[in-house]
Design an enzyme around this catalytic site. Structure first.
Site: not given
Length: 767
Positions: A358-359, A489, A601-602
């Site tokens: 999906w990046d 994640e 994580k992000q």
């Protein structure tokens, strides 16, 4: 920062001094590609030290059987491997009877690598003293042609320094390669045919299972002091998977012997007869000659940089970082082939099997829309449309019906091939990024035609998925989405991830909006699509019920949307209170401990604020940023760029700059301690976004470009170009002013800090 050996330079990546511990990292950093194939910076000559061999062909993969301890219904049958392709660069070398091996030389000095990003050329040089006392100087140049994208070129020069040298060049092509990350220690290439003639050799091999055929070829010329010796190999060694030639030349003290090697791949994706195609490619390359191929390469990269370059005056490391990122994005994908996509490691490593995440939709499309022709971005959208049937099939494996589509987390051909259950089954927010990219493409380019032609079918399949995936909670009297993993994640199997729920609602609303628009303005397309997907008003009404009654977790105490239900039950210790010895937590902690922690994580909730910035006030963004960023460990390569953009939006330029440096130099400085495995290609587009959307404040609102320019305090100025609706606009931001130059035929209006500014063609406008 975990390494600091790359020398700062505006246009080049430079390593000086030979360090065995840095070899694998440099093999990643100095990788080259041309959109069709790529090559890690492995040595041409034999090397007995630790190395990660990697040659790659775009679109070629192997379905490695999934390796799990407990099979679950719906698991993909395989994990797609980005294959290590047959070796075309190899040139074993003997000097006065001794093998040249940098790991065993008596001495190596003046070792230098340079990746010249301006020209797309990789250079390596060193002086070596062999065990037999012979001293030599070596200069190697390598590039992958952009014009002839099946051809790589090597010029390998050896100068005898202290006495005469009998130099033996042994170039080869070899299909006997393996992957570092093979699940079952198997080889993925089946040799089919080996041929050689004069100075040319061909090894044809086929991938097991997927049956891609590739001919790996080489053609060699031997030179002495620049003069072609016109000699044939003195010996040929051939097996069923390898051909090696032997050339012998004597260089007197001070003379330079060289081999010029053409090599590369012709593949069955593009040719019926790959060996005949290889012969044709060699003929074309020889017709150009080495010097012309080199000049063509320099010119081709000059054209790319003319549009995609970002200049920074006053900060060499920042300049080097952004050009490194832009360089690798262009090496990985040039938009020539709609069958291809942008893999997370590009042509630099094997990790993250599969070519598409999906990046692409979330991070890469903005870069390609603005720096290429819009057709390039449209090709990336078409890639997903062409795999819609597979997305419907993927959803069907999980129990969804009626044309519901779930796009894969990882794919090569549309099938899901990621084998971690918490990702495959639960990280369903990826579906929303596919829909958002369609919206973003139309918003930026103004090209609506894609939606009635192809995009609406994708939006309908995605809306059907979200309608079925939501559950009505009688307790809440709202719809909920249970058992998911968000972009963070470090949380698995959570309920009501805010970002996922918000995306689900938006996807349904956006799909309904486009259905209504197509019905009114593209009636023939509407009739065709509705007949094909069998959609009616009753079903749309069911969708709307879900969207209109979606639940979003919210904390009244903190006045923020919660990342998911139960987030406040965690022990909310902020990252700055963590001992540095515990970082990165994904390498120091058990997964159980990570899942129980509050660490992010992000960007997760903040990813929603990035996508849908105009849905929230600046005050809301600030409150959510201040709540979530202190818990964010930024252990995903995709994390710093979003935070940099949002920090800039909030006027926190020092923090925005810190995040920018981290995203731009993530690999150069090896922040995540893993660069030897390959680079983080897709996150590099986020670096471009950090400057253009973050510092430049570029947005598209009501069909017009808007800018809120900001600049880090130590920069003198920075500039970038964008292709906005076939008009090229250059923006230069200085400490006290912003300048615009339009390359086009029609004036456009832009908004700078809310004020409308008319920019006439080929004239300078200063604000």
């Amino acid at each position: 920062m975990n390494q600091d050996y790359i020398k700062p330079d505006n246009w080049s990546i430079i390593e000086e001094g030979f360090d065995l511990d840095q070899v694998k990292s440099s093999e990643s950093l100095f990788s080259i590609g041309n959109g069709a194939m790529g090559q890690r910076a492995n040595f041409e000559e034999y090397y007995s030290g630790e190395t990660f061999q990697g040659s790659y062909i775009a679109g070629i993969y192997y379905p490695d059987k999934t390796k799990v301890g407990w099979w679950k219904n719906g698991y993909p049958e395989y994990f797609a491997k980005v294959l290590n392709a047959p070796n075309w660069i190899g040139i074993n070398i003997e000097i006065n009877g001794e093998n040249l091996d940098l790991a065993t030389c008596a001495a190596v000095k003046n070792f230098r690598r340079e990746l010249n990003m301006k020209e797309g050329i990789y250079n390596r040089s060193f002086e070596a003293t062999l065990q037999n006392g012979t001293q030599i100087s070596v200069n190697v140049r390598r590039f992958l042609s952009l014009d002839l994208d099946e051809v790589g070129v090597i010029n390998y020069e050896i100068t005898a320094l202290n006495n005469d040298a009998k130099i033996t060049f042994k170039p080869y092509v070899d299909a006997g390669v393996h992957n570092e990350d093979a699940n079952w220690e198997e080889k993925f290439w089946e040799p089919l045919d080996v041929k050689n003639s004069s100075n040319e050799a061909f090894v044809t091999a086929r991938t097991f299972k997927t049956h891609f055929t590739a001919t790996t070829f080489m053609q060699n010329s031997i030179l002495l002091n620049g003069e072609n010796q016109n000699i044939s190999p003195s010996n040929v060694e051939a097996s069923n998977e390898k051909v090696q030639f032997t050339y012998e030349v004597t260089a007197a003290k001070g003379q330079t012997a060289a081999i010029q090697k053409l090599g590369g791949y012709t593949v069955s994706m593009n040719h019926e007869n790959t060996q005949a195609a290889a012969q044709n490619v060699i003929a074309k390359a020889l017709a150009f000659g080495y010097d012309q191929l080199l000049n063509n390469q320099i010119e081709a990269w000059a054209k790319i940089w003319e549009m995609s370059d970002i200049t920074i005056d006053g900060d060499v490391k920042a300049q080097q970082g952004i050009r490194f990122n832009i360089f690798h994005l262009n090496q990985t994908y040039l938009g020539k082939d709609s069958r291809l996509n942008i893999g997370p490691k590009g042509f630099t490593g094997e990790k993250y099997g599969g070519s598409t995440y999906w990046d692409t939709e979330a991070y890469c499309i903005p870069f390609y829309m603005a720096t290429k022709d819009q057709q390039v971005a449209r090709n990336l959208l078409a890639y997903r449309y062409n795999q819609l049937d597979k997305a419907i099939e993927n959803a069907g494996k999980l129990g969804f019906t009626n044309g519901a589509a779930l796009y894969p987390m990882v794919t090569m051909n549309g099938e899901e091939c990621h084998n971690e259950w918490e990702i495959t089954f639960e990280e369903i927010h990826r579906n929303g990024a596919i829909a958002f990219a369609i919206f973003n493409y139309h918003r930026y380019t103004g090209d609506y035609s894609y939606i009635p032609e192809k995009g609406l079918e994708v939006l309908i399949g995605i809306a059907r998925f979200w309608h079925q995936r939501a559950t009505f909670s009688t307790y809440r009297n709202q719809y909920v989405i249970l058992g998911v993993t968000g972009p963070n994640e470090y949380e698995n199997n959570v309920n009501n991830n805010f970002y996922t729920n918000y995306l689900a609602k938006w996807c349904i609303d956006y799909a309904v909006e486009q259905i209504n628009k197509v019905e009114k303005e593209y009636s023939s397309d509407f009739t065709r699509i509705m007949s094909k997907v069998k959609l009616d008003a009753t079903e749309i009404g069911h969708w709307k019920k879900v969207a209109d009654h979606m639940y979003f977790p919210f904390s009244e105490e903190h006045d923020v949307y919660l990342q998911q239900d139960g987030f406040l039950d965690k022990e909310l210790v902020k990252v700055h209170d963590l001992d540095k010895s515990q970082r990165p937590i994904n390498q120091k902690w058990s997964w159980d401990r990570i899942l129980r922690s509050p660490y992010i994580k992000q960007a997760d909730t903040l990813q929603c604020f990035y996508f849908f910035e105009d849905h929230f006030s600046t005050e809301q963004l600030e409150k959510h940023f201040d709540f979530y960023e202190p818990f964010t460990v930024h252990e995903s390569s995709l994390s710093p760029c979003v935070h940099s953009i949002q920090a800039a939006t909030l006027g926190r330029m020092e923090q925005a700059y810190t995040f920018y440096l981290r995203t731009s130099r993530l690999d150069l400085d090896d922040y995540n301690k893993e660069v030897e495995e390959g680079l983080h290609i897709t996150s590099m587009a986020g670096t471009w976004m950090s400057i253009v959307e973050g510092f430049g404040g570029m947005r598209v609102k009501n069909e017009s470009l808007h800018f809120e320019p900001r600049i880090p305090k130590d920069w003198n100025d920075y500039s970038f170009k964008i292709n906005f609706r076939n008009q090229i606009l250059k923006i230069s931001v200085h400490q006290n002013e912003t300048k615009f130059v339009l390359e086009g035929e029609t004036a456009i209006s832009v908004f700078v800090n809310g004020k409308e500014v008319l920019v006439e063609p080929n004239s300078l406008v200063t604000v």
